[in-house]
Design a protein around this motif. Sequence first.
Motif, PDB file in Angstrom:
ATOM      1  N   ALA A  41       0.837  -1.199   0.000  1.00 31.15           N
ATOM      2  CA  ALA A  41       0.000   0.000   0.000  1.00 31.15           C
ATOM      3  C   ALA A  41       0.868   1.244   0.000  1.00 31.15           C
ATOM      4  O   ALA A  41       2.061   1.196   0.309  1.00 31.15           O
ATOM      5  N   GLN A  42       0.229   2.355  -0.355  1.00 34.36           N
ATOM      6  CA  GLN A  42       0.906   3.650  -0.338  1.00 34.36           C
ATOM      7  C   GLN A  42      -0.030   4.674   0.266  1.00 34.36           C
ATOM      8  O   GLN A  42      -1.205   4.767  -0.111  1.00 34.36           O
ATOM      9  N   LEU A  43       0.491   5.446   1.221  1.00 32.13           N
ATOM     10  CA  LEU A  43      -0.281   6.517   1.853  1.00 32.13           C
ATOM     11  C   LEU A  43      -0.074   7.807   1.078  1.00 32.13           C
ATOM     12  O   LEU A  43       1.062   8.176   0.755  1.00 32.13           O
ATOM     13  N   ILE A  44      -1.181   8.515   0.789  1.00 30.62           N
ATOM     14  CA  ILE A  44      -1.079   9.781   0.081  1.00 30.62           C
ATOM     15  C   ILE A  44      -1.953  10.825   0.758  1.00 30.62           C
ATOM     16  O   ILE A  44      -2.968  10.502   1.383  1.00 30.62           O
ATOM     17  N   ASP A  45      -1.539  12.061   0.656  1.00 31.51           N
ATOM     18  CA  ASP A  45      -2.319  13.181   1.147  1.00 31.51           C
ATOM     19  C   ASP A  45      -3.521  13.371   0.226  1.00 31.51           C
ATOM     20  O   ASP A  45      -3.373  13.465  -0.989  1.00 31.51           O
ATOM     21  N   SER A  46      -4.719  13.427   0.802  1.00 28.23           N
ATOM     22  CA  SER A  46      -5.939  13.485  -0.011  1.00 28.23           C
ATOM     23  C   SER A  46      -6.036  14.758  -0.841  1.00 28.23           C
ATOM     24  O   SER A  46      -6.699  14.771  -1.882  1.00 28.23           O
ATOM     25  N   GLN A  47      -5.366  15.816  -0.424  1.00 24.80           N
ATOM     26  CA  GLN A  47      -5.431  17.073  -1.161  1.00 24.80           C
ATOM     27  C   GLN A  47      -4.275  17.221  -2.140  1.00 24.80           C
ATOM     28  O   GLN A  47      -4.466  17.483  -3.319  1.00 24.80           O
ATOM     29  N   THR A  48      -3.051  17.045  -1.649  1.00 26.52           N
ATOM     30  CA  THR A  48      -1.878  17.295  -2.501  1.00 26.52           C
ATOM     31  C   THR A  48      -1.503  16.086  -3.351  1.00 26.52           C
ATOM     32  O   THR A  48      -0.772  16.220  -4.327  1.00 26.52           O
ATOM     33  N   LYS A  49      -2.003  14.904  -2.971  1.00 22.41           N
ATOM     34  CA  LYS A  49      -1.668  13.640  -3.637  1.00 22.41           C
ATOM     35  C   LYS A  49      -0.192  13.279  -3.488  1.00 22.41           C
ATOM     36  O   LYS A  49       0.334  12.431  -4.214  1.00 22.41           O
ATOM     37  N   GLU A  50       0.482  13.913  -2.539  1.00 19.42           N
ATOM     38  CA  GLU A  50       1.873  13.583  -2.259  1.00 19.42           C
ATOM     39  C   GLU A  50       1.934  12.455  -1.233  1.00 19.42           C
ATOM     40  O   GLU A  50       1.020  12.281  -0.430  1.00 19.42           O
ATOM     41  N   PRO A  51       3.017  11.660  -1.220  1.00 25.81           N
ATOM     42  CA  PRO A  51       3.122  10.576  -0.243  1.00 25.81           C
ATOM     43  C   PRO A  51       3.198  11.088   1.187  1.00 25.81           C
ATOM     44  O   PRO A  51       3.781  12.158   1.442  1.00 25.81           O
ATOM     45  N   VAL A  52       2.608  10.349   2.106  1.00 27.00           N
ATOM     46  CA  VAL A  52       2.698  10.657   3.539  1.00 27.00           C
ATOM     47  C   VAL A  52       3.792   9.757   4.101  1.00 27.00           C
ATOM     48  O   VAL A  52       3.624   8.537   4.198  1.00 27.00           O
ATOM     49  N   ILE A  53       4.904  10.353   4.457  1.00 29.40           N
ATOM     50  CA  ILE A  53       6.068   9.571   4.877  1.00 29.40           C
ATOM     51  C   ILE A  53       6.102   9.407   6.391  1.00 29.40           C
ATOM     52  O   ILE A  53       5.588  10.245   7.135  1.00 29.40           O
ATOM     53  N   PHE A  54       6.702   8.327   6.831  1.00 30.34           N
ATOM     54  CA  PHE A  54       6.924   8.023   8.241  1.00 30.34           C
ATOM     55  C   PHE A  54       5.638   8.053   9.064  1.00 30.34           C
ATOM     56  O   PHE A  54       5.636   8.480  10.219  1.00 30.34           O
ATOM     57  N   ALA A  55       4.533   7.631   8.468  1.00 31.19           N
ATOM     58  CA  ALA A  55       3.290   7.468   9.216  1.00 31.19           C
ATOM     59  C   ALA A  55       3.343   6.132   9.960  1.00 31.19           C
ATOM     60  O   ALA A  55       4.017   5.188   9.539  1.00 31.19           O
ATOM     61  N   THR A  56       2.629   6.055  11.071  1.00 34.56           N
ATOM     62  CA  THR A  56       2.610   4.834  11.873  1.00 34.56           C
ATOM     63  C   THR A  56       1.416   3.974  11.475  1.00 34.56           C
ATOM     64  O   THR A  56       0.281   4.454  11.486  1.00 34.56           O
ATOM     65  N   ILE A  57       1.678   2.721  11.133  1.00 33.03           N
ATOM     66  CA  ILE A  57       0.620   1.772  10.764  1.00 33.03           C
ATOM     67  C   ILE A  57       0.656   0.638  11.774  1.00 33.03           C
ATOM     68  O   ILE A  57       1.637  -0.124  11.831  1.00 33.03           O
ATOM     69  N   ARG A  58      -0.367   0.534  12.583  1.00 29.85           N
ATOM     70  CA  ARG A  58      -0.410  -0.488  13.624  1.00 29.85           C
ATOM     71  C   ARG A  58      -1.566  -1.446  13.370  1.00 29.85           C
ATOM     72  O   ARG A  58      -2.623  -1.051  12.859  1.00 29.85           O
ATOM     73  N   ILE A  59      -1.371  -2.697  13.757  1.00 36.75           N
ATOM     74  CA  ILE A  59      -2.434  -3.694  13.674  1.00 36.75           C
ATOM     75  C   ILE A  59      -3.204  -3.651  14.986  1.00 36.75           C
ATOM     76  O   ILE A  59      -2.633  -3.847  16.063  1.00 36.75           O
ATOM     77  N   LYS A  60      -4.485  -3.348  14.894  1.00 33.51           N
ATOM     78  CA  LYS A  60      -5.314  -3.147  16.083  1.00 33.51           C
ATOM     79  C   LYS A  60      -5.301  -4.391  16.964  1.00 33.51           C
ATOM     80  O   LYS A  60      -5.374  -5.522  16.472  1.00 33.51           O
ATOM     81  N   ASP A  61      -5.198  -4.151  18.277  1.00 31.11           N
ATOM     82  CA  ASP A  61      -5.179  -5.196  19.303  1.00 31.11           C
ATOM     83  C   ASP A  61      -3.909  -6.036  19.273  1.00 31.11           C
ATOM     84  O   ASP A  61      -3.795  -7.016  20.021  1.00 31.11           O
ATOM     85  N   LEU A  62      -2.957  -5.665  18.415  1.00 32.93           N
ATOM     86  CA  LEU A  62      -1.639  -6.295  18.430  1.00 32.93           C
ATOM     87  C   LEU A  62      -0.598  -5.190  18.606  1.00 32.93           C
ATOM     88  O   LEU A  62      -0.738  -4.105  18.055  1.00 32.93           O
TER      89      LEU A  62
END
Length: 547
Positions: A41-62
Amino acid sequence: MIKLKQRHFNFQTGFFRYWTLLLFLAFTLPVFPQEQDFINAQLIDSQTKEPVIFATIRIKDLARGVISNTDGGFKIPNSFKTLGNVLIISSMGYKSREILISELSSIDLNFIQLDARIFELSEAVVKAKRKRKLSAEEIVRRAIEAIPRNFPTNSFSTIGYYRDYQLDENSYVNLNEAILEVYDQGFYELDQETTKVKIYDYKVNYDFKRDTLAQQPYDYTSKRKTIDKAYLFNYGGNEFTILRIHDAIRNYKIDSYAYVHRLDTDLLNNHYFSKESETLLDDDVLYTIKFRKTYPGFSALGRLFISKRDYAIHKMEYAVYDLWSRKMDKKQKKRGNNKQLIFKIIVEYQKVDDLMYLNYISFQNRFQLFSSPFMVTDIIPDFIEKRFKVKFNNRPYGEVAQIRGNYRVMYKGKELTLTKIAVRDNTVLLYPDLDLGGAHEMFKEIDKVSNIKKIGPEVLNFEFAKEIIDVKGHNLNDGVYKEYNQFREFFVQEVKPNVKSPVDSLFMEKRKPIFKDQPIIKPDNFNDYWMNTPLQNIKTKGNSGDN
């Protein structure tokens, strides 16, 4: 060798029936595309369409997850899809999102949009009694004083994904990866002396380009690979050790890196501070403090993100630029950028059980790789003859190579007098006057560390005139520099509070390259962790129809 049995068909009967069967199967059996081991997957800013870097992605309850790469990309093992798990995605300044993993494709790249979160007064808690507004310096001082209160002082461990690599233009080069468990004895202890590291696994990634010249260690003797106007100690070639020492928050009581030095005593004295607009991380309001300092030829710029609630430091960014660099590329000049990056550090902490633990650290520095038909390849001290052997890649031209004015040897800022110069094949022998400039002391000091490359150029430095030529007429160092960006990064996947390092175990040797003959120990739950390898040829922008 596997031999295939031969079957003979009657052309009019057997072959026809065989071909008909294949056609029948082709039209009646469903065709399933092969699923990958990972969901990409790739995270992008909904307005600028630029990548969102160093975001935290956690698995819920883990208690594990990943951090998005510099292209916004990340990967999650496909096994989580069947378990009905949920991803929680958060990033400073963005609204958090929860996404069912089962809704993500195991085949295609998933684009996930994040909405920027604008801080509004209605989100702040307004108290009846107005408090005096704190200056930027006062906020930073309180944050530093609160480090022992906000960060763990007992032992703990962090398990995560480590990588080091270089960027040539925008292509990954020399990517090395590992899964590590770091046993930290707490913030009251010196990290370099007490922290231990286990290597679960490592990989030299040959899916990406390898460049043997760019892989070589920094060499301030021959100047083949250097950081312009800076010096980076190699700590025995261990890239992870180099990375850890550049966490100024963890090492707040020791000298960490230039201009920041000791965070607890030097940061406030060495910089000017100002407030910027406050930001949000989940429900926590954060001060944004900008700090800067300009030195002759250099500028330093940083930011601190500090909780208004308890003055915990969530994030620190710091970059140093060269204002006088002549090696700036045309693109930079066209954009009006007159600053050349020397190094940049980003470190972020997350709250676990009311204490702040490392979330990720990224250390970037720019280096130059020099290539020339005639250059110095090594300088070797000869303790018996009290001389230096200067080795070249080609034979120097005798008469020019013996001119004393073509060499300068500086020891602790003083130039040594050369009494004799001799040429032997590809080697020039330099004999310093032992009675002047502290030459006796110099050889004793070099002999003590046994390797000239462990002595910085501020102690012993060599300069060679361009007039020195080889037998083919090439001038010394008449070549080209190529610029690279070096990255070392560690992304935490799981935090284990109140965990002590095991007694009977094999740990990484801190002053030895991480990818060279180190012990590898895989735990029973090794499959709970994974390498978040960057995506190749990834698009940097999504579209309006994304998740």
